[in-house]
Design a protein around this motif. Structure first.
Motif, PDB file in Angstrom:
ATOM      1  N   ARG A 128       0.842  -1.201   0.000  1.00  0.00           N
ATOM      2  CA  ARG A 128       0.000   0.000   0.000  1.00  0.00           C
ATOM      3  C   ARG A 128       0.878   1.252   0.000  1.00  0.00           C
ATOM      4  O   ARG A 128       2.011   1.229   0.467  1.00  0.00           O
ATOM      5  N   GLU A 129       0.316   2.323  -0.537  1.00  0.00           N
ATOM      6  CA  GLU A 129       1.062   3.566  -0.673  1.00  0.00           C
ATOM      7  C   GLU A 129       0.401   4.668   0.153  1.00  0.00           C
ATOM      8  O   GLU A 129      -0.818   4.738   0.235  1.00  0.00           O
ATOM      9  N   VAL A 130       1.218   5.507   0.743  1.00  0.00           N
ATOM     10  CA  VAL A 130       0.734   6.730   1.377  1.00  0.00           C
ATOM     11  C   VAL A 130       0.961   7.852   0.366  1.00  0.00           C
ATOM     12  O   VAL A 130       2.098   8.109  -0.040  1.00  0.00           O
ATOM     13  N   VAL A 131      -0.123   8.485  -0.042  1.00  0.00           N
ATOM     14  CA  VAL A 131      -0.060   9.481  -1.115  1.00  0.00           C
ATOM     15  C   VAL A 131      -0.564  10.827  -0.600  1.00  0.00           C
ATOM     16  O   VAL A 131      -1.612  10.895   0.042  1.00  0.00           O
ATOM     17  N   LEU A 132       0.191  11.862  -0.900  1.00  0.00           N
ATOM     18  CA  LEU A 132      -0.250  13.229  -0.606  1.00  0.00           C
ATOM     19  C   LEU A 132      -0.295  14.017  -1.900  1.00  0.00           C
ATOM     20  O   LEU A 132       0.713  14.105  -2.621  1.00  0.00           O
ATOM     21  N   LEU A 133      -1.461  14.574  -2.211  1.00  0.00           N
ATOM     22  CA  LEU A 133      -1.638  15.455  -3.362  1.00  0.00           C
ATOM     23  C   LEU A 133      -2.068  16.824  -2.840  1.00  0.00           C
ATOM     24  O   LEU A 133      -2.983  16.914  -2.030  1.00  0.00           O
ATOM     25  N   LEU A 192      -4.664  13.416   1.680  1.00  0.00           N
ATOM     26  CA  LEU A 192      -3.761  12.380   2.183  1.00  0.00           C
ATOM     27  C   LEU A 192      -4.502  11.059   2.085  1.00  0.00           C
ATOM     28  O   LEU A 192      -5.561  10.896   2.703  1.00  0.00           O
ATOM     29  N   ALA A 193      -3.982  10.124   1.308  1.00  0.00           N
ATOM     30  CA  ALA A 193      -4.714   8.888   1.024  1.00  0.00           C
ATOM     31  C   ALA A 193      -3.848   7.652   1.236  1.00  0.00           C
ATOM     32  O   ALA A 193      -2.622   7.697   1.101  1.00  0.00           O
ATOM     33  N   LEU A 194      -4.523   6.560   1.568  1.00  0.00           N
ATOM     34  CA  LEU A 194      -3.899   5.238   1.606  1.00  0.00           C
ATOM     35  C   LEU A 194      -4.416   4.475   0.394  1.00  0.00           C
ATOM     36  O   LEU A 194      -5.622   4.252   0.272  1.00  0.00           O
ATOM     37  N   THR A 195      -3.515   4.124  -0.506  1.00  0.00           N
ATOM     38  CA  THR A 195      -3.915   3.530  -1.782  1.00  0.00           C
ATOM     39  C   THR A 195      -3.260   2.167  -1.983  1.00  0.00           C
ATOM     40  O   THR A 195      -2.360   1.764  -1.253  1.00  0.00           O
ATOM     41  N   GLU A 196      -3.706   1.498  -3.043  1.00  0.00           N
ATOM     42  CA  GLU A 196      -3.122   0.209  -3.435  1.00  0.00           C
ATOM     43  C   GLU A 196      -3.054   0.171  -4.960  1.00  0.00           C
ATOM     44  O   GLU A 196      -4.069   0.311  -5.638  1.00  0.00           O
ATOM     45  N   GLY A 197      -1.840   0.057  -5.476  1.00  0.00           N
ATOM     46  CA  GLY A 197      -1.660   0.003  -6.926  1.00  0.00           C
ATOM     47  C   GLY A 197      -1.343   1.338  -7.565  1.00  0.00           C
ATOM     48  O   GLY A 197      -1.371   1.464  -8.790  1.00  0.00           O
ATOM     49  N   TYR A 198      -1.012   2.336  -6.772  1.00  0.00           N
ATOM     50  CA  TYR A 198      -0.694   3.651  -7.326  1.00  0.00           C
ATOM     51  C   TYR A 198       0.766   3.678  -7.783  1.00  0.00           C
ATOM     52  O   TYR A 198       1.666   3.288  -7.047  1.00  0.00           O
ATOM     53  N   ASN A 199       0.998   4.140  -9.005  1.00  0.00           N
ATOM     54  CA  ASN A 199       2.339   4.164  -9.594  1.00  0.00           C
ATOM     55  C   ASN A 199       2.734   5.560 -10.055  1.00  0.00           C
ATOM     56  O   ASN A 199       3.263   5.733 -11.166  1.00  0.00           O
ATOM     57  N   ASN A 200       2.434   6.542  -9.257  1.00  0.00           N
ATOM     58  CA  ASN A 200       2.824   7.930  -9.547  1.00  0.00           C
ATOM     59  C   ASN A 200       2.181   8.498 -10.810  1.00  0.00           C
ATOM     60  O   ASN A 200       2.736   9.403 -11.443  1.00  0.00           O
ATOM     61  N   GLU A 201       0.999   7.995 -11.171  1.00  0.00           N
ATOM     62  CA  GLU A 201       0.360   8.462 -12.393  1.00  0.00           C
ATOM     63  C   GLU A 201       0.015   9.955 -12.380  1.00  0.00           C
ATOM     64  O   GLU A 201      -0.083  10.585 -13.439  1.00  0.00           O
ATOM     65  N   LEU A 202      -0.166  10.527 -11.191  1.00  0.00           N
ATOM     66  CA  LEU A 202      -0.591  11.932 -11.103  1.00  0.00           C
ATOM     67  C   LEU A 202       0.568  12.889 -10.807  1.00  0.00           C
ATOM     68  O   LEU A 202       0.345  14.078 -10.606  1.00  0.00           O
ATOM     69  N   LYS A 203       1.779  12.372 -10.834  1.00  0.00           N
ATOM     70  CA  LYS A 203       2.934  13.176 -10.438  1.00  0.00           C
ATOM     71  C   LYS A 203       3.084  14.443 -11.263  1.00  0.00           C
ATOM     72  O   LYS A 203       3.454  15.498 -10.742  1.00  0.00           O
ATOM     73  N   ASP A 204       2.824  14.369 -12.542  1.00  0.00           N
ATOM     74  CA  ASP A 204       3.025  15.509 -13.438  1.00  0.00           C
ATOM     75  C   ASP A 204       1.720  16.205 -13.805  1.00  0.00           C
ATOM     76  O   ASP A 204       1.655  16.934 -14.802  1.00  0.00           O
ATOM     77  N   LEU A 205       0.701  15.993 -13.014  1.00  0.00           N
ATOM     78  CA  LEU A 205      -0.595  16.600 -13.288  1.00  0.00           C
ATOM     79  C   LEU A 205      -0.509  18.123 -13.196  1.00  0.00           C
ATOM     80  O   LEU A 205       0.094  18.677 -12.279  1.00  0.00           O
ATOM     81  N   GLN A 206      -1.120  18.798 -14.152  1.00  0.00           N
ATOM     82  CA  GLN A 206      -1.089  20.254 -14.185  1.00  0.00           C
ATOM     83  C   GLN A 206      -1.761  20.841 -12.933  1.00  0.00           C
ATOM     84  O   GLN A 206      -2.832  20.411 -12.536  1.00  0.00           O
ATOM     85  N   ASN A 209       0.791  21.078  -6.789  1.00  0.00           N
ATOM     86  CA  ASN A 209       1.839  21.810  -6.091  1.00  0.00           C
ATOM     87  C   ASN A 209       2.734  20.886  -5.260  1.00  0.00           C
ATOM     88  O   ASN A 209       3.911  21.149  -5.088  1.00  0.00           O
ATOM     89  N   GLN A 210       2.163  19.790  -4.779  1.00  0.00           N
ATOM     90  CA  GLN A 210       2.900  18.858  -3.922  1.00  0.00           C
ATOM     91  C   GLN A 210       2.486  17.431  -4.253  1.00  0.00           C
ATOM     92  O   GLN A 210       1.301  17.135  -4.360  1.00  0.00           O
ATOM     93  N   HIS A 211       3.457  16.558  -4.434  1.00  0.00           N
ATOM     94  CA  HIS A 211       3.180  15.142  -4.690  1.00  0.00           C
ATOM     95  C   HIS A 211       4.153  14.302  -3.880  1.00  0.00           C
ATOM     96  O   HIS A 211       5.362  14.404  -4.025  1.00  0.00           O
ATOM     97  N   ILE A 212       3.604  13.485  -2.991  1.00  0.00           N
ATOM     98  CA  ILE A 212       4.411  12.550  -2.204  1.00  0.00           C
ATOM     99  C   ILE A 212       3.751  11.182  -2.309  1.00  0.00           C
ATOM    100  O   ILE A 212       2.540  11.062  -2.119  1.00  0.00           O
ATOM    101  N   ALA A 213       4.521  10.164  -2.623  1.00  0.00           N
ATOM    102  CA  ALA A 213       4.016   8.786  -2.657  1.00  0.00           C
ATOM    103  C   ALA A 213       5.090   7.891  -2.050  1.00  0.00           C
ATOM    104  O   ALA A 213       6.200   7.808  -2.576  1.00  0.00           O
ATOM    105  N   ARG A 214       4.754   7.236  -0.933  1.00  0.00           N
ATOM    106  CA  ARG A 214       5.728   6.417  -0.218  1.00  0.00           C
ATOM    107  C   ARG A 214       5.130   5.067   0.143  1.00  0.00           C
ATOM    108  O   ARG A 214       3.938   4.949   0.446  1.00  0.00           O
ATOM    109  N   GLN A 215       5.974   4.052   0.162  1.00  0.00           N
ATOM    110  CA  GLN A 215       5.585   2.720   0.617  1.00  0.00           C
ATOM    111  C   GLN A 215       6.440   2.330   1.813  1.00  0.00           C
ATOM    112  O   GLN A 215       7.589   2.749   1.947  1.00  0.00           O
ATOM    113  N   HIS A 216       5.864   1.517   2.685  1.00  0.00           N
ATOM    114  CA  HIS A 216       6.595   0.924   3.801  1.00  0.00           C
ATOM    115  C   HIS A 216       7.287   2.009   4.637  1.00  0.00           C
ATOM    116  O   HIS A 216       8.511   2.010   4.809  1.00  0.00           O
TER     117      HIS A 216
END
Length: 269
Positions: A128-133, A192-206, A209-216
């Motif tokens: 699972r990934e911890v994601v901040l957008l 701030l989300a807990l996801t499963e299967g996220y592969n940074n698809e939104l990293k370059d979204l127009q 301002n902030q993108h963090i995606a971390r596992q473990h």
């Protein structure tokens, strides 16, 4: 009106407290005070009390009420033990830095930690990934800002669900005036989300301002992410006071924080 002079007896150092120090006190206080927590808290309190005087001059409603004003000026600092007990919080959570910490930073931590890192575990699960957008948008009028807050409230969660499973999410909105231009109003949306299967698809979204995606991750790393997600906007204490009053009045009925899925359950940490 008598201002309470708080004597700090002990600094709290839990992971949730560390998010508070990074997200509020050290984002406001000068760099030279970051090695002295007591003086840093005192500086933030001094700024807050000065802001209240300016807000009263602009007829900000809570500051016009003598009892509310006294509670606000003496709102007890968070993440510390002081020589004063039983002091009442002012509850002006959208602008008071201390109530911001209690309402937003601690609350986000107490919901996110048990959802992301189970009791007894030192790390979040591998799968699972911890994601901040985070988006920061600028508007020319209060009406534009209010419309945007309504239209784009769930945008980040909808976008995430296109690419992965979202187990839970916390949404937080902050409203403030640009520190550079008093005619520009700002809206910061954090998810701030807990996801499963996220592969940074939104990293370059127009507009992102902030993108963090971390596992473990461990609790210290989660604390750092929470600090970013819930950071207090320093311009609330420094930007144009009349516009700050106006934006506080216009957004006072807007619910700024919400919880979804596994993030709904709260636990004290």
């Amino acid at each position: 009106m008598v201002d309470v002079r708080y004597k700090i007896k002990r600094i709290k150092r839990g992971h949730g407290d560390n998010a508070y120090w990074k997200g509020i006190i050290y984002s406001i206080a000068p760099q030279k005070l970051k090695g002295n927590p007591a003086k840093a808290v005192g500086h933030v309190q001094w700024l807050w009390r000065n802001r209240l005087v300016a807000l009263k001059q602009e007829r900000y409603a809570p500051a016009m009420k003598p009892l509310q004003m006294q509670f606000a000026r003496n709102c007890p600092p968070a993440s510390v033990l002081t020589d004063q007990s039983g002091m009442r919080h002012c509850t002006l959570r959208k602008i008071c830095p201390f109530c911001w910490g209690r309402k937003y930073i601690y609350k986000v931590w107490n919901h996110a930690c048990p959802a992301i890192i189970s009791d007894g575990d030192k790390f979040s699960p591998h799968d699972r990934e911890v994601v901040l957008l985070e988006y920061v948008s600028v508007y020319d009028s209060t009406n534009q800002l209010l419309l945007a807050a309504k239209l784009y409230r769930e945008q980040e969660q909808v976008l995430l669900k296109q690419y992965c499973k979202v187990h839970g999410a916390i949404r937080l909105e902050a409203f403030f005036v640009s520190p550079y231009d008093p005619n520009r109003l700002m809206l910061r949306r954090s998810t701030l989300a807990l996801t499963e299967g996220y592969n940074n698809e939104l990293k370059d979204l127009q507009g992102l301002n902030q993108h963090i995606a971390r596992q473990h991750i461990n609790k210290k790393q989660l604390s750092d992410i929470v600090a970013v997600a819930t950071q207090y906007p320093p311009s609330l204490l420094k930007a144009d006071v009349l516009q700050t009053r106006n934006i506080m009045e216009a957004t006072k009925r807007i619910r700024s924080i919400s919880f979804r899925g596994c993030m709904r359950k709260s636990s004290e940490h």
